[in-house]
Scaffold this motif. Structure first.
Motif, PDB file in Angstrom:
ATOM      1  N   ALA A 132       0.830  -1.204   0.000  1.00 44.74           N
ATOM      2  CA  ALA A 132       0.000   0.000   0.000  1.00 44.74           C
ATOM      3  C   ALA A 132       0.861   1.249   0.000  1.00 44.74           C
ATOM      4  O   ALA A 132       0.543   2.243  -0.673  1.00 44.74           O
ATOM      5  N   ARG A 133       1.964   1.206   0.738  1.00 44.74           N
ATOM      6  CA  ARG A 133       2.863   2.365   0.770  1.00 44.74           C
ATOM      7  C   ARG A 133       3.405   2.664  -0.632  1.00 44.74           C
ATOM      8  O   ARG A 133       3.511   3.826  -1.044  1.00 44.74           O
ATOM      9  N   LYS A 134       3.750   1.607  -1.365  1.00 47.48           N
ATOM     10  CA  LYS A 134       4.265   1.800  -2.718  1.00 47.48           C
ATOM     11  C   LYS A 134       3.177   2.316  -3.649  1.00 47.48           C
ATOM     12  O   LYS A 134       3.423   3.201  -4.482  1.00 47.48           O
ATOM     13  N   LEU A 135       1.965   1.780  -3.535  1.00 48.90           N
ATOM     14  CA  LEU A 135       0.863   2.256  -4.366  1.00 48.90           C
ATOM     15  C   LEU A 135       0.573   3.730  -4.103  1.00 48.90           C
ATOM     16  O   LEU A 135       0.310   4.498  -5.034  1.00 48.90           O
ATOM     17  N   ALA A 136       0.634   4.132  -2.847  1.00 48.13           N
ATOM     18  CA  ALA A 136       0.356   5.531  -2.508  1.00 48.13           C
ATOM     19  C   ALA A 136       1.401   6.473  -3.086  1.00 48.13           C
ATOM     20  O   ALA A 136       1.114   7.657  -3.343  1.00 48.13           O
ATOM     21  N   ALA A 137       2.615   5.958  -3.321  1.00 53.90           N
ATOM     22  CA  ALA A 137       3.708   6.787  -3.831  1.00 53.90           C
ATOM     23  C   ALA A 137       3.742   6.869  -5.351  1.00 53.90           C
ATOM     24  O   ALA A 137       4.545   7.624  -5.911  1.00 53.90           O
ATOM     25  N   LEU A 138       2.888   6.117  -6.050  1.00 53.94           N
ATOM     26  CA  LEU A 138       2.878   6.174  -7.510  1.00 53.94           C
ATOM     27  C   LEU A 138       2.418   7.551  -7.980  1.00 53.94           C
ATOM     28  O   LEU A 138       1.646   8.230  -7.299  1.00 53.94           O
ATOM     29  N   PRO A 139       2.884   7.991  -9.157  1.00 54.27           N
ATOM     30  CA  PRO A 139       2.457   9.301  -9.674  1.00 54.27           C
ATOM     31  C   PRO A 139       0.937   9.410  -9.756  1.00 54.27           C
ATOM     32  O   PRO A 139       0.265   8.520 -10.277  1.00 54.27           O
ATOM     33  N   GLY A 140       0.409  10.485  -9.208  1.00 51.94           N
ATOM     34  CA  GLY A 140      -1.027  10.717  -9.238  1.00 51.94           C
ATOM     35  C   GLY A 140      -1.810   9.946  -8.197  1.00 51.94           C
ATOM     36  O   GLY A 140      -3.040  10.056  -8.133  1.00 51.94           O
ATOM     37  N   SER A 141      -1.139   9.143  -7.379  1.00 51.89           N
ATOM     38  CA  SER A 141      -1.818   8.339  -6.368  1.00 51.89           C
ATOM     39  C   SER A 141      -1.820   9.065  -5.026  1.00 51.89           C
ATOM     40  O   SER A 141      -1.379  10.208  -4.904  1.00 51.89           O
ATOM     41  N   SER A 142      -2.335   8.387  -4.021  1.00 55.46           N
ATOM     42  CA  SER A 142      -2.453   8.975  -2.691  1.00 55.46           C
ATOM     43  C   SER A 142      -2.709   7.860  -1.682  1.00 55.46           C
ATOM     44  O   SER A 142      -2.938   6.705  -2.057  1.00 55.46           O
ATOM     45  N   ARG A 143      -2.704   8.226  -0.434  1.00 56.32           N
ATOM     46  CA  ARG A 143      -3.019   7.255   0.609  1.00 56.32           C
ATOM     47  C   ARG A 143      -4.428   6.694   0.423  1.00 56.32           C
ATOM     48  O   ARG A 143      -4.655   5.480   0.510  1.00 56.32           O
ATOM     49  N   SER A 144      -5.384   7.549   0.133  1.00 59.40           N
ATOM     50  CA  SER A 144      -6.771   7.090  -0.020  1.00 59.40           C
ATOM     51  C   SER A 144      -6.909   6.183  -1.240  1.00 59.40           C
ATOM     52  O   SER A 144      -7.676   5.218  -1.219  1.00 59.40           O
ATOM     53  N   ALA A 145      -6.151   6.468  -2.303  1.00 58.19           N
ATOM     54  CA  ALA A 145      -6.204   5.610  -3.494  1.00 58.19           C
ATOM     55  C   ALA A 145      -5.645   4.234  -3.201  1.00 58.19           C
ATOM     56  O   ALA A 145      -6.157   3.224  -3.692  1.00 58.19           O
ATOM     57  N   ALA A 146      -4.584   4.185  -2.402  1.00 61.71           N
ATOM     58  CA  ALA A 146      -4.015   2.891  -2.023  1.00 61.71           C
ATOM     59  C   ALA A 146      -5.003   2.087  -1.186  1.00 61.71           C
ATOM     60  O   ALA A 146      -5.119   0.863  -1.339  1.00 61.71           O
ATOM     61  N   ILE A 147      -5.718   2.759  -0.306  1.00 62.89           N
ATOM     62  CA  ILE A 147      -6.734   2.069   0.499  1.00 62.89           C
ATOM     63  C   ILE A 147      -7.884   1.607  -0.388  1.00 62.89           C
ATOM     64  O   ILE A 147      -8.421   0.502  -0.210  1.00 62.89           O
ATOM     65  N   ASP A 148      -8.267   2.422  -1.367  1.00 63.15           N
ATOM     66  CA  ASP A 148      -9.293   2.005  -2.328  1.00 63.15           C
ATOM     67  C   ASP A 148      -8.860   0.736  -3.064  1.00 63.15           C
ATOM     68  O   ASP A 148      -9.684  -0.159  -3.329  1.00 63.15           O
ATOM     69  N   MET A 149      -7.581   0.646  -3.417  1.00 65.25           N
ATOM     70  CA  MET A 149      -7.070  -0.543  -4.098  1.00 65.25           C
ATOM     71  C   MET A 149      -7.193  -1.759  -3.194  1.00 65.25           C
ATOM     72  O   MET A 149      -7.583  -2.850  -3.644  1.00 65.25           O
ATOM     73  N   HIS A 150      -6.864  -1.590  -1.932  1.00 65.62           N
ATOM     74  CA  HIS A 150      -6.968  -2.680  -0.961  1.00 65.62           C
ATOM     75  C   HIS A 150      -8.411  -3.189  -0.888  1.00 65.62           C
ATOM     76  O   HIS A 150      -8.661  -4.406  -0.916  1.00 65.62           O
ATOM     77  N   ARG A 151      -9.362  -2.283  -0.853  1.00 59.56           N
ATOM     78  CA  ARG A 151     -10.769  -2.681  -0.769  1.00 59.56           C
ATOM     79  C   ARG A 151     -11.255  -3.297  -2.075  1.00 59.56           C
ATOM     80  O   ARG A 151     -12.061  -4.231  -2.069  1.00 59.56           O
ATOM     81  N   ALA A 152     -10.753  -2.792  -3.199  1.00 54.26           N
ATOM     82  CA  ALA A 152     -11.134  -3.378  -4.491  1.00 54.26           C
ATOM     83  C   ALA A 152     -10.639  -4.814  -4.601  1.00 54.26           C
ATOM     84  O   ALA A 152     -11.323  -5.678  -5.176  1.00 54.26           O
ATOM     85  N   MET A 153      -9.468  -5.096  -4.038  1.00 53.65           N
ATOM     86  CA  MET A 153      -8.964  -6.464  -4.039  1.00 53.65           C
ATOM     87  C   MET A 153      -9.844  -7.364  -3.168  1.00 53.65           C
ATOM     88  O   MET A 153     -10.136  -8.505  -3.534  1.00 53.65           O
TER      89      MET A 153
END
Length: 453
Positions: free
Chosen positions: A83-104
């Motif tokens: 999640a930390r890596k996803l949040a650091a991607l260009p255009g991403s954020s902490r909330s986007a990383a959490i959204d990815m976790h929930r989508a999985m």
């Protein structure tokens, strides 16, 4: 070893008729290269969303020939990048990383819901995942993982004390464990074959024994003809390096699996796993297991070498040294001295350079992959996301951080061969280091940035 190769192919039910190869040029709306989970889920959701679409799937071997028909049967909410890596991607954020976790997490459920709705009897059972800590170093990692998960999600990864672990599974040397409910076990062969039958009933055409050599703008080129389409989807995972211009897109790394004979009730009473959680432990060199619907233990792991120039060959599916190690590890884990093994097989999975799976659509070229072995549920998410992208729908799925991500290419040979195999060897040494010292491996800490963490 005298074992039939693949349990899932050996035990998948029904007699399947051969699907014809492509027989000349043709046109389609969407051309999908690869008849594994990614390609079939994409075809399924597209056909459901717009039955008028002409969808053609091209497969160089047979449906589910690759990782989709060879994996360990974990349908989990694991994503290869943190999640930390996803949040650091260009255009991403902490909330986007959490959204990815929930989508999985949603994807784990979606596989079960679609399987039930479409009558695909793939032995889906959602019993969660338990990951054992069997040394002090593993115990420290387990506690740290639970603390980190609480920072990045709803806090549904729990730490289990030793006595709590025994209600799930009884293994040797257990000091504690982590548990998440977001995992189901499946029979991969039944799922991929059933899904292929369903998409064909929806009007999708599948051509087997039709290798694609090149994906160009609006075309997939095969020895038997060219299929033209407004969108061409690359869904080739570990076989991607075989496409022209894609030799360094992902590295095909082999994972190997063994299966026991069906175990008797007395043995299951001693082992546990009554609720069929998938299981592993917190060592560095990945292992994974499940209790199948017919009462076997299926157990796999890494350790097979990466092959020079990203070659994928049927002969690489068999590594007697690794099979023997998997068997001894499973025997030791559950004190199974007399268990017999009936199957042993392997296959290649796709590893991008930054260990981050991706999905996207650019200029008529769509892709999904780089799952690093976490593909059973991630492919479902990919199929739904590609459907939204292809149909030009702006949805929460199309805004997830892995959409449009590009991993940098792997190094040229021989650097790729040296680096990947050194990494695999280092993880084995890290586990040995921890066993001898009783402390967290310094080698693993040094290697962590290179492994996508």
């Amino acid at each position: 070893m005298g074992c039939p190769l693949n349990l899932w192919a050996d035990s998948a039910t029904g007699v399947r008729s051969a699907r014809p190869a492509l027989a000349g040029d043709r046109d389609a709306d969407v051309v999908i290269v690869g008849a594994g989970y990614t390609g079939l889920w994409t075809a399924y959701y597209l056909a459901k969303a717009d039955p008028s679409l002409r969808i053609v799937v091209l497969e160089q071997e047979t449906v589910g020939f690759g990782a989709s028909g060879r994996n360990g049967g974990w349908c989990s909410a694991l994503f290869p990048a943190s999640a930390r890596k996803l949040a650091a991607l260009p255009g991403s954020s902490r909330s986007a990383a959490i959204d990815m976790h929930r989508a999985m997490q949603d994807s784990v459920n979606e596989v079960g819901l679609v399987s039930a709705a479409e009558g695909i009897d793939c032995d889906y059972y959602k019993g969660g995942t338990i990951v054992l800590a069997r040394s002090q170093a593993q115990l420290a990692r387990a506690r740290a993982e639970v603390a980190s998960a609480g920072e990045w999600g709803p806090g549904d990864l729990r730490f289990l004390e030793r006595d709590e672990v025994e209600s799930h599974v009884r293994a040797t040397k257990v000091l504690g464990a982590t548990f998440t409910p977001h995992c189901a076990v499946i029979h991969p062969g039944k799922l991929v074959r059933g899904l292929a039958d369903v998409v064909e009933a929806l009007g999708v055409t599948i051509h087997e024994h039709t290798p694609v050599s090149t994906i160009e703008r609006g075309r997939a080129v095969t020895p038997y003809g060219v299929v033209r389409g407004e969108v061409v989807v690359r869904a080739t995972e570990g076989f991607t390096p075989g496409l022209a211009g894609s030799g360094r897109a992902v590295a095909p790394v082999y994972s190997l699996v063994v299966a026991t004979e069906p175990l008797d009730d007395a043995t299951w009473d001693r082992i546990g796993l009554a609720d069929r959680p998938s299981f592993s432990d917190h060592r560095h060199l990945i292992i994974y297991g499940q209790r199948t619907a017919d009462g076997r233990l299926v157990f796999g792991g890494r350790g097979a070498p990466y092959h020079f120039r990203s070659r994928v060959r049927p002969s690489y599916d068999e590594e007697p040294r690794v099979f023997a190690k998997l068997q001894s590890t499973l025997r030791s884990l559950f004190a199974l001295e007399d268990v017999q093994f009936t199957h042993a097989w392997g296959g290649a999975l796709g590893v991008p350079r930054d260990w981050c799976a991706s999905v996207g659509l650019e200029g008529g070229f769509a892709w999904a992959g780089g799952y690093v072995g976490d593909g059973v549920s991630t492919t479902n998410l990919a199929g739904r996301t590609l459907t939204d992208l292809i149909l030009r729908r702006d949805t929460p799925l199309t805004r997830l951080p892995w959409v449009g991500h590009h991993s940098r290419r792997w190094e040229p040979e021989p650097l790729r061969w040296l680096g990947i195999n050194a990494g695999l060897h280092a993880m084995t040494l890290a586990d040995t280091e921890e066993r001898l010292t009783g402390r967290t491996s310094q080698l693993a800490r040094l290697m962590s940035p290179l492994l996508g963490h």
